[in-house]
Design a protein around this motif. Structure first.
Motif, mmCIF file in Angstrom:
data_model
loop_
_atom_site.group_PDB
_atom_site.id
_atom_site.type_symbol
_atom_site.label_atom_id
_atom_site.label_comp_id
_atom_site.label_asym_id
_atom_site.label_seq_id
_atom_site.Cartn_x
_atom_site.Cartn_y
_atom_site.Cartn_z
ATOM 1 N N GLN A 5 6.522 3.518 9.688
ATOM 2 C CA GLN A 5 5.256 2.922 10.095
ATOM 3 C C GLN A 5 4.928 1.722 9.221
ATOM 4 O O GLN A 5 5.053 1.766 7.988
ATOM 5 N N ALA A 6 4.522 0.636 9.878
ATOM 6 C CA ALA A 6 4.172 -0.581 9.158
ATOM 7 C C ALA A 6 3.103 -1.332 9.935
ATOM 8 O O ALA A 6 2.879 -1.085 11.123
ATOM 9 N N TYR A 7 2.451 -2.252 9.251
ATOM 10 C CA TYR A 7 1.481 -3.114 9.930
ATOM 11 C C TYR A 7 1.535 -4.507 9.338
ATOM 12 O O TYR A 7 2.029 -4.730 8.228
ATOM 13 N N LYS A 8 1.016 -5.436 10.098
ATOM 14 C CA LYS A 8 1.041 -6.836 9.692
ATOM 15 C C LYS A 8 -0.262 -7.491 10.121
ATOM 16 O O LYS A 8 -0.625 -7.462 11.299
ATOM 17 N N LYS A 9 -0.979 -8.034 9.172
ATOM 18 C CA LYS A 9 -2.192 -8.785 9.490
ATOM 19 C C LYS A 9 -1.816 -10.185 9.960
ATOM 20 O O LYS A 9 -0.683 -10.639 9.782
ATOM 21 N N GLU A 10 -2.763 -10.851 10.577
ATOM 22 C CA GLU A 10 -2.517 -12.203 11.078
ATOM 23 C C GLU A 10 -2.012 -13.107 9.955
ATOM 24 O O GLU A 10 -2.631 -13.198 8.895
ATOM 25 N N ASN A 11 -0.855 -13.718 10.165
ATOM 26 C CA ASN A 11 -0.229 -14.642 9.205
ATOM 27 C C ASN A 11 0.187 -13.959 7.902
ATOM 28 O O ASN A 11 0.501 -14.640 6.918
ATOM 29 N N GLY A 12 0.208 -12.627 7.888
ATOM 30 C CA GLY A 12 0.601 -11.902 6.678
ATOM 31 C C GLY A 12 2.028 -11.374 6.755
ATOM 32 O O GLY A 12 2.756 -11.621 7.710
ATOM 33 N N LYS A 13 2.419 -10.631 5.729
ATOM 34 C CA LYS A 13 3.742 -10.023 5.674
ATOM 35 C C LYS A 13 3.647 -8.557 6.085
ATOM 36 O O LYS A 13 2.570 -7.956 6.046
ATOM 37 N N TRP A 14 4.776 -7.986 6.448
ATOM 38 C CA TRP A 14 4.810 -6.583 6.838
ATOM 39 C C TRP A 14 4.507 -5.694 5.637
ATOM 40 O O TRP A 14 5.048 -5.901 4.546
ATOM 41 N N LYS A 15 3.635 -4.714 5.862
ATOM 42 C CA LYS A 15 3.335 -3.704 4.839
ATOM 43 C C LYS A 15 3.719 -2.340 5.392
ATOM 44 O O LYS A 15 3.235 -1.943 6.461
ATOM 45 N N TYR A 16 4.574 -1.631 4.682
ATOM 46 C CA TYR A 16 5.069 -0.340 5.151
ATOM 47 C C TYR A 16 4.224 0.789 4.575
ATOM 48 O O TYR A 16 3.997 0.860 3.364
ATOM 49 N N ILE A 17 3.765 1.663 5.463
ATOM 50 C CA ILE A 17 3.024 2.856 5.049
ATOM 51 C C ILE A 17 4.004 3.951 4.657
ATOM 52 O O ILE A 17 3.723 4.790 3.812
ATOM 53 N N SER A 18 5.169 3.945 5.303
ATOM 54 C CA SER A 18 6.216 4.917 5.014
ATOM 55 C C SER A 18 7.422 4.185 4.436
ATOM 56 O O SER A 18 7.431 2.967 4.300
ATOM 57 N N GLU A 19 8.469 4.947 4.107
ATOM 58 C CA GLU A 19 9.706 4.324 3.654
ATOM 59 C C GLU A 19 10.336 3.530 4.793
ATOM 60 O O GLU A 19 10.291 3.934 5.952
#
Length: 377
Positions: A5-19
């Motif tokens: 699971q990951a998310y990305k804000k507008e114009n941001g980088k991917w941030k992973y909640i899990s491995e």
């Protein structure tokens, strides 16, 4: 079951909640802001970061990842089923002259029936009649199969919604996901927390999900009188004051959000059916009541489960998000308390939620609810 699971804000980088692991043939749920899903560069970035076949896209009125409620973002949850399987079908309502019931029938007919355990729907949310879609899906539905899901959102703009399977997101799409396998443990629940107020009135003229008259008066004119100064903010203002509709022959009322208005015809377009001779009342809610509703939904969904859930799919209404405002994550935290720390939580804020009432199997279209689908293998 394995999830990434990951998310990305507008114009941001991917941030992973899990491995960040590589998965085998996963179901990939992509929920995001409509503007971002219209951006080809964003879609290319998603495909590069998650180079899998089975990508399902849906626009939202807010994205849920873990206990985070995000705006102007894209969330991705990739799910590898180790003991069970899934099949995905799609159709476009524009190819069916906006006949949601016919589309629903054909989608279900295309779905393999052997060992089918559950159906999850992700539907266009701007002009699909959710009630008719459910009626079509359930027309010849196997008795032991239940349906849950939701209708895509577009923040509180009500301009257009997007969805797709494999293809880039577009208007009019309805996605049907079938889950298969004897090891699957799937449960669900849907609870609101809103309370009716004011006089109970009678729907005297309607057609499907278009409401024309209440107590013989133009429906929109009467509704505007209740809203007062907030009437100029329609249809967005209706999210704070939905309708409680008691349909003849139904044991429990359903909540209906107003998706759009027609000033010329003095009518209101609802997310689902509001048949003539139904009784109707206005509704309102408090932050605490909404959070308690989410807690009850999770409690009901956890009741009689054989195992702890590995995945929680949350569909909550945009109206709840507007009322809760900065406290919106409280309802997600209420769910997490019930489902446990080891459950992957994903979902979105919607224009409509789909699930049976508690202790029933027939699906209903809801508005203003927290609807959960809990899955484990």
């Amino acid at each position: 079951m394995k999830t990434v699971q990951a998310y990305k804000k507008e114009n941001g980088k991917w941030k992973y909640i899990s491995e960040k692991n590589t998965l085998k043939n996963p179901l990939v749920l992509v929920f995001g802001n409509r503007y971002l899903l219209e951006n080809d560069e964003v879609i290319e970035d998603i495909r590069a970061e998650f180079p899998y076949e089975h990508l399902v896209f849906g626009s939202t009125s807010g994205e849920i990842a873990g206990t985070n409620v995000l705006d102007k973002s894209v969330t991705v949850t990739a799910i590898e089923f180790e003991k069970s399987s899934f099949v995905i079908k799609r159709a476009n309502i524009l190819d069916y002259n906006k006949d949601a019931a016919e589309l629903g029938k054909i989608l279900y007919d295309e779905m393999p029936k052997d060992n089918l355990k559950h159906l999850f729907v992700l539907s266009e949310g701007s002009f699909v009649n959710g009630s008719s879609l459910i009626a079509g899906l359930e027309d010849d539905l196997y008795k032991n199969v239940c349906i849950t899901g939701g209708m895509c959102g577009d923040d509180a703009r009500f301009e257009k919604t997007l969805a797709s399977y494999k293809q880039n997101p577009k208007e009019g799409e309805v996605i049907l996901m079938g889950f298969y396998g004897d090891t699957l443990d799937i449960s669900f629940a849907s609870v609101g927390g809103w309370q009716p107020f004011g006089p109970e009135r009678l729907i005297t003229k309607s057609n499907g999900n278009v409401l024309y008259e209440i107590d013989g008066q133009p429906a929109l004119d009467l509704y505007k009188k209740y809203l007062g100064d907030k009437a100029v903010q329609l249809p967005q203002a209706s999210l704070l004051y939905p309708l409680n509709v008691t349909i003849p022959g139904k044991e429990k009322p359903v909540v209906r959000t107003i998706l759009n208005i027609d000033n010329d015809k003095q009518s209101m377009i609802l997310a689902g059916d509001a048949p003539e001779k139904s009784h109707v009342q206005l509704m309102m809610a408090t932050v605490d009541a909404i959070a308690e509703g989410a807690s009850k939904a999770a409690l009901y969904a956890m009741h009689n489960r054989k195992s702890m859930p590995q995945l929680a799919l949350l569909i909550s209404c945009v109206g709840r998000k507007l009322v809760m405002n900065q406290r919106v994550e409280e309802e997600i935290e209420q769910v997490k308390e019930m489902v446990g720390d080891n459950t992957t939580i994903t979902g979105f804020y919607s224009y409509g939620e789909m699930a049976p009432f508690v202790n029933t199997t027939s699906c209903e279209l809801h508005n203003q609810t927290m609807t959960l689908t809990l899955i484990s293998e």
